[in-house]
Scaffold this motif. Sequence first.
Motif, mmCIF file in Angstrom:
data_model
loop_
_atom_site.group_PDB
_atom_site.id
_atom_site.type_symbol
_atom_site.label_atom_id
_atom_site.label_comp_id
_atom_site.label_asym_id
_atom_site.label_seq_id
_atom_site.Cartn_x
_atom_site.Cartn_y
_atom_site.Cartn_z
ATOM 1 N N ALA A 206 -9.968 39.328 -9.710
ATOM 2 C CA ALA A 206 -8.876 38.706 -9.514
ATOM 3 C C ALA A 206 -7.697 39.428 -10.428
ATOM 4 C CB ALA A 206 -8.930 37.218 -10.358
ATOM 5 N N THR A 207 -8.005 40.351 -11.353
ATOM 6 C CA THR A 207 -7.337 41.152 -12.189
ATOM 7 C C THR A 207 -6.624 42.321 -11.299
ATOM 8 O OG1 THR A 207 -8.399 40.630 -14.437
ATOM 9 C CG2 THR A 207 -6.988 42.596 -14.196
ATOM 10 N N ILE A 208 -7.576 42.888 -10.447
ATOM 11 C CA ILE A 208 -7.225 43.908 -9.604
ATOM 12 C C ILE A 208 -6.399 43.438 -8.465
ATOM 13 C CG2 ILE A 208 -8.246 45.376 -7.841
ATOM 14 C CD1 ILE A 208 -10.576 45.767 -9.484
ATOM 15 N N ASP A 209 -6.322 42.014 -8.232
ATOM 16 C CA ASP A 209 -5.485 41.387 -7.112
ATOM 17 C C ASP A 209 -4.241 41.224 -7.778
ATOM 18 O OD1 ASP A 209 -7.361 41.833 -4.954
ATOM 19 O OD2 ASP A 209 -8.269 39.748 -5.224
ATOM 20 N N GLY A 210 -3.984 41.170 -9.234
ATOM 21 C CA GLY A 210 -3.103 40.725 -9.924
ATOM 22 C C GLY A 210 -2.578 39.414 -10.271
ATOM 23 N N ALA A 211 -3.666 38.591 -10.395
ATOM 24 C CA ALA A 211 -3.786 37.154 -10.720
ATOM 25 C C ALA A 211 -3.482 37.351 -12.405
ATOM 26 C CB ALA A 211 -5.076 36.732 -10.633
#
Length: 311
Positions: A206-211
């Motif tokens: 999720a962090t990689i996806d920008g969440a």
Amino acid sequence: MNNNARTLSKRAQALRYFLTNKYLYLLLLPCVVYFLIFNYAPMYGLVIAFKDFKFSQGIMGSPWTGLENFRYLFGLSDFYRVLWNSVYLSLLRLVICFPIPILLSLMLNEIPIIRFKRLSQTMIYLPYFISWVVIGGILVNLLSPSWGLINELIKQFGGEPVFFLGSSRYFRGIVLVSHVWKNAGWDTIIYLAAITSINPELYEAATIDGASRVQRILHITLPGIKATIVILLLLSIGNLMNNGFEQIFVLQNTSNLQVSEVFETYTYKLGIVNGRFSFATTVGLFSSVVGFTLLILANAGAKLMGEEGIF
């Protein structure tokens, strides 16, 4: 394979499973014995609710009265006031107090400094081990109109002292605040344990996806602990008729009796103090039946919404 063969096969599998895990069952044995002795064996005394119990005659020797004790209970002028106080206070706890441990666990989980996180967690759940009698003494010293710290602050700002514990207006608020202070930390531990079981790779993806942090909480953490939230909610609904005798009793007085009288204190005063054990058992049985019914209905509702429930 016929039915007899299938039955023998299942019994053999169950026996092998038991022998394989015999030490785990041995560890479980003390817990089973405890519940049998202190929870199930005393249920034999429920028949007192249908009798005119007398010590000299014993439980089985006392004369049967049928539903007379229940008719007397429902005919009391104070019964519906006590019922309303019990249900209303429990609903307030459910609506106001239940979400607080969830919020605390989410906040603690987001603390990046491990030492500060552990210290905060310890400080939050430490009041759980303090007796309600001690907490009652603390509240008296804080809220006393003569020497209480809160009233001293009120007087410093030019106000008049308030008798908080002697007012029906403030009683429920005091109960809710003290309940959160004492018990919220313990439930927070349960939610934190559930959060630790969530796969950390979900947060990384999720962090990689920008969440954002809030998005990770809403779409990963909360769904991950949803089953735990549902179980604790069902247990809370099942205890809707139980307000806790100790807390109410230490905060109760004649000035706030109109809103503070609940089934636990009502049973104690009319049943135990006056020696009317049949009546006390009747009140307890009524509360238990209502709580069990609510638990069954709440569990059925949880299953309809796709949750597992507790059975």
